[in-house]
Design a protein around this motif. Structure first.
Motif, PDB file in Angstrom:
ATOM      1  N   ASP A 640       0.787  -1.226  -0.069  1.00 31.11           N
ATOM      2  CA  ASP A 640       0.043  -0.092  -0.116  1.00 31.11           C
ATOM      3  C   ASP A 640       0.946   1.128   0.036  1.00 31.11           C
ATOM      4  N   SER A 641       1.938   1.250   0.718  1.00 29.08           N
ATOM      5  CA  SER A 641       2.978   2.682   0.930  1.00 29.08           C
ATOM      6  C   SER A 641       3.578   2.626  -0.400  1.00 29.08           C
ATOM      7  N   ALA A 642       4.117   1.673  -1.173  1.00 31.92           N
ATOM      8  CA  ALA A 642       4.585   1.685  -2.453  1.00 31.92           C
ATOM      9  C   ALA A 642       3.449   2.428  -3.416  1.00 31.92           C
ATOM     10  N   CYS A 643       2.488   1.797  -3.439  1.00 33.05           N
ATOM     11  CA  CYS A 643       1.259   2.520  -4.291  1.00 33.05           C
ATOM     12  C   CYS A 643       0.946   3.764  -3.975  1.00 33.05           C
ATOM     13  N   GLN A 644       1.046   4.276  -2.536  1.00 36.27           N
ATOM     14  CA  GLN A 644       0.790   5.553  -2.356  1.00 36.27           C
ATOM     15  C   GLN A 644       1.894   6.676  -2.657  1.00 36.27           C
ATOM     16  N   GLN A 645       3.200   6.049  -2.626  1.00 33.63           N
ATOM     17  CA  GLN A 645       4.492   6.688  -3.016  1.00 33.63           C
ATOM     18  C   GLN A 645       4.475   7.301  -4.480  1.00 33.63           C
TER      19      GLN A 645
END
Length: 825
Positions: A640-645
């Motif tokens: 989720d954090s990678a997609c958010q980044q």
């Protein structure tokens, strides 16, 4: 109705009337005479005057007579009314007498027909009347009881020194509304349970009491039986031993049926032999004699009943062919009659039998059969409950798969071994055995094959130990052996070496030959702990040390290992806290396209921003996350954090760099990968071609249709898939053909020692050629020097990443690198 005067009254008036009539005649004659004289001579005054005088007299007497008649009429009417009243009173008295006679007849009819005994006694407690039921209940003749004291029927009054009449007189308000229970005695001497009620009446200035006595002996027996059954059920609920409960049940029936002794026999698990006999009223020799009895068509009452699955009644043992081989036993124990009922489960399985023995020839009554039927039913409940508890206890203390003791029973065995070691001043050894590569078997061949392997391992371990040693399974692929009374450590070493050698041998499962191994940790009492928990914990720590030293060996616990175990536990605690406190963050390492020299993507790498230690590398905690299962939730956060980044970079107008995210095999097995990826893309409005997922060959250990379908579903979403650390695991062309992989990432461990003509170089070259043949992109990880870069470039590798270009960087630093272009470090 015409009223007439009484004849006596009429008779008393007749003389007076006759006199008046006579005077009237004289007057009439004188008047006639005077009238004739006057007509002849003109006048005869004296005669006339005489006639007048007589007439006055007659009138006066007539008036007196009329007055008397009127008075007499009044008297007659009064007398008539009195007579009528007397007649009515006589009629009423006759009716009353008839009613009293009828009432007395009805009362006698009721009392004589009553099923209860009715006894009337006076204030001196002397019996004045008894109904016929008294003889039925008490056995005494009616006439002989009249004039006897009430204590003759109720001796308990004398025993308790109770004056019944006096008591009833002083407690009148109570005895009218209450029932009393007393013990009476039959003429033959046996006790009778009675329920009494009392009444009181007066007769000719004497006080009498009436007692109505009901024989409640049968009801009391039923109540005692029911109370006994409740006690049996309470014993069951309290978990009392099976034999104690059945013994109580036998004693209950012994008391309820006169002149009897009962016995309960239990069959063994095979259902052919008597395992035990329970009979508190019998000598111990009887129970020992029946143990091992074979049931059959002529095995006495009990053996035959269990064989036929139906009751067998033998009223006369001496004459029964069923007892021909056991009559000597009947004589020895004074049995003349025996009837036995099999105890069956609802499914018809024979559990045992319930037998009733009599010292006299005896045919059971209907009531006795009902009592025994109830006892048999209750015995069935008790036995089935006992067997169920035995099974539950076994299941609670044994492993369902291998039948070995589980942790609970193992702890008890270790405690016993410790107690023995304390008495003998010796040692107790605890060996924790963990199978090597068992997970690979489970994942690749399925859990059913893993279960079969565990069963074979359990049998192999059993062959390695003495009968006095204890083998248990903790769960999963962990076994424990407790060696009691250890004199020297050499004996423990010999057992450990024997186990390692035994488990190195191949196991054959459904024509599949498997080779595993084992790592063993050993702890000793008293050196490493004085209770099961400490010894198991120490052995577990030593076992992990054995695995870290290359598996297939054993290690004794040391204080240094204890510190390592403490550090490991502390790490787990801190990792859980890190998840809650959001201490993780992402770093990014660029992936460079060799042909163009451009950064075309980046790998998202997890870092732990520890509050005291600073940035912690994943190599220090990833294995612990996988061991504890925390990798699933952390992996979802990374995705989720990678997609958010990526989305954040796009919103800031920066280049939308594709990112790759590492997935653990556990996320495929335990998590819903497809749903997690889809939601992350939707949440951040991200195009799938900007996301790549990396996973290791561990995912392929279980080539199940679910895993294959999950891979294809990810491809259908537009996600690219990369196989990470290729060449170090179970590399196989078969799964590369079955799984829709886009990239092969060469494991970084091959790169540092890669030189022309070496083994590593050949492996790298083979992987690159394999990727080319399968039309896959090859990526070299861990490139740190120009020589390494030149080598993989010449071999035709497509992409590289490593410290030569950049270490993993925080988001902002990575963006600056991207904007400046890749530079060799």
């Amino acid at each position: 109705m015409k009223k007439t005067l009484p004849k006596a009254c009429v008779a008393s008036l007749n003389p007076e009337q006759s006199e008046i009539a006579r005077l009237n005649k004289i007057i009439e004659a004188l008047m006639n005479r005077a009238e004739r004289s006057m007509s002849r001579q003109g006048s005869d005054f004296s005669l006339f005057q005489t006639a007048l005088t007589l007439e006055e007299t007659v009138k006066a007497r007539t008036q007196a007579l009329e007055d008397a008649l009127r008075e007499n009429e009044k008297i007659n009417r009064t007398l008539y009314r009195t007579t009528q009243a007397m007649e009515q009173e006589i009629v009423e008295r006759i009716r009353t007498q008839e009613a009293l006679t009828e009432s007395e007849s009805r009362y006698r009819s009721v009392t004589e027909a009553a099923l209860d005994a009715i006894v009337t006694f006076d204030a001196r407690n002397i019996i004045a009347y008894v109904n016929p039921t008294v003889q039925t209940i008490f056995g005494n003749d009616q006439q002989e009881l009249i004039g006897s004291p009430i204590e003759k029927l109720l001796p308990s009054l004398k025993e308790k020194q109770i004056n019944l009449a006096e008591y009833l007189a002083t407690h009148k308000a109570r005895h009218y509304r209450e029932h009393f229970e007393l013990t009476g005695y039959h003429h033959d001497g046996f006790a009778i349970d009675l329920e009494l009620s009392f009444g009181e009446f007066q007769s000719t200035k004497r006080r009498f009491f009436t007692a109505i006595a009901r024989d409640v002996s049968e009801r009391k027996k039923a109540e005692r039986l029911r109370q006994g059954e409740y006690e049996v059920l309470e014993m069951i609920a309290a978990g009392s031993p099976l034999e104690d409960v059945l013994s109580t049940l036998c004693s209950l029936i012994d008391q309820h049926i006169s002149d009897c002794r009962t016995s309960i026999m239990l069959l063994d698990h095979g259902g052919r032999h008597v395992a035990t006999a329970i009979s508190p009223g019998m000598p111990p020799d009887y129970n020992r004699l029946l143990s091992g009895l074979v049931i059959g068509p002529s095995s006495g009452s009990c053996g035959t009943a269990m064989y036929r699955k139906s009751p067998v009644i033998v009223p006369d043992i001496e004459a029964s062919p069923l007892w021909k081989d056991a009559r000597h036993v009947a004589k020895e124990f004074n049995f003349a009659a025996c009837w036995s009922t099999p105890i069956l489960t609802p499914a018809g399985k024979v559990l045992g039998s319930f037998a009733v023995y009599h010292s006299q020839v005896h045919e059971p009554s209907l009531r006795e059969r009902e009592v025994v039927a109830s006892a048999v039913h209750l015995a069935g409940i008790v036995i089935q409950r006992g067997q169920a508890e035995e099974r539950i206890s076994y299941m609670a203390h044994h492993d369902a798969l291998t039948g070995l003791p589980n942790r609970t029973l193992l702890q008890d065995r270790i405690e016993q071994a410790i107690a023995l070691a304390q008495r003998k001043q010796s040692q107790t050894a605890v060996m924790l055995i963990d199978l090597d590569r068992f997970k690979a078997v489970n994942d690749s061949l399925g859990h059913h094959m893993g279960d079969k392997l565990l069963q074979q391992v359990a049998a192999s371990l059993q062959r390695c130990i003495r009968r006095s040693d204890n083998l248990a399974r903790l769960g999963g692929d962990e076994f424990v052996i407790c060696l009691p009374d250890v004199k020297e450590n050499d004996g423990v070493v010999q057992v450990a070496e024997k186990i390692i050698t035994e488990l190195k041998q191949p196991f054959l499962l459904d024509d599949v030959e498997l080779r595993i191994g084992t790592s063993i940790g050993i702890s000793l009492f008293p050196a490493d702990g004085d209770n099961p928990y400490e010894l198991l914990r120490a052995a577990d720590t030593a076992m992990y040390a054995a695995k870290q030293k290359g598996r297939g060996n054993f290690q004794f616990f040391t204080s240094a290992l204890n510190q390592a175990a403490h550090n490991h536990l502390e790490l787990i605690t801190e990792l859980r806290k890190a998840i809650d406190m959001k201490e993780f963050e992402l770093y990014f390492q660029p992936i460079v396209h060799l042909a163009s020299g451009q950064i075309i993507a980046a790998e998202s790498l997890l870092r732990w921003n520890h509050p005291r230690k600073g940035i912690v590398s994943p190599g220090d905690f990833i294995s612990t996350l996988e061991e504890t299962g925390l990798i699933v939730s952390v992996g979802e956060w990374v995705l989720d954090s990678a997609c958010q980044q990526i989305s954040q970079w796009s919103k800031e107008g920066r280049p939308a760099v594709p990112l790759s995210v590492n997935l653990s095999a556990m996320q495929f097995y335990q998590g819903n990968v497809i749903n997690t990826v889809r939601k992350a893309l939707e949440r951040h409005n991200l195009h799938p071609n900007l996301l790549s997922l990396e996973f290791t060959e561990a995912v392929f250990f279980d080539e199940s249709e679910d895993i294959i379908q999950a891979m294809h579903d990810l491809k259908d979403l537009g996600i690219k898939l990369a196989l990470d650390d290729f060449g170090t695991g179970y590399s196989s062309l078969s799964y590369l053909q079955r799984f829709p992989v886009d990239k092969l990432k060469i494991d970084r461990r091959f790169i540092p020692n890669a030189k022309q003509g070496t083994g590593n170089t050949n492996i790298i070259k083979s992987i690159i050629q394999l990727a080319q043949s399968l039309d896959l992109v090859s990526v070299a990880e861990g490139v740190e020097t120009m020589e390494q870069l030149q080598l993989v470039h010449e071999m035709g590798c497509n992409e590289v990443q490593g410290f030569l270009f950049s270490r993993p960087l925080p988001s902002e630093e990575f963006m600056r690198l991207l904007e400046a272009g890749p530079q060799l470090v």
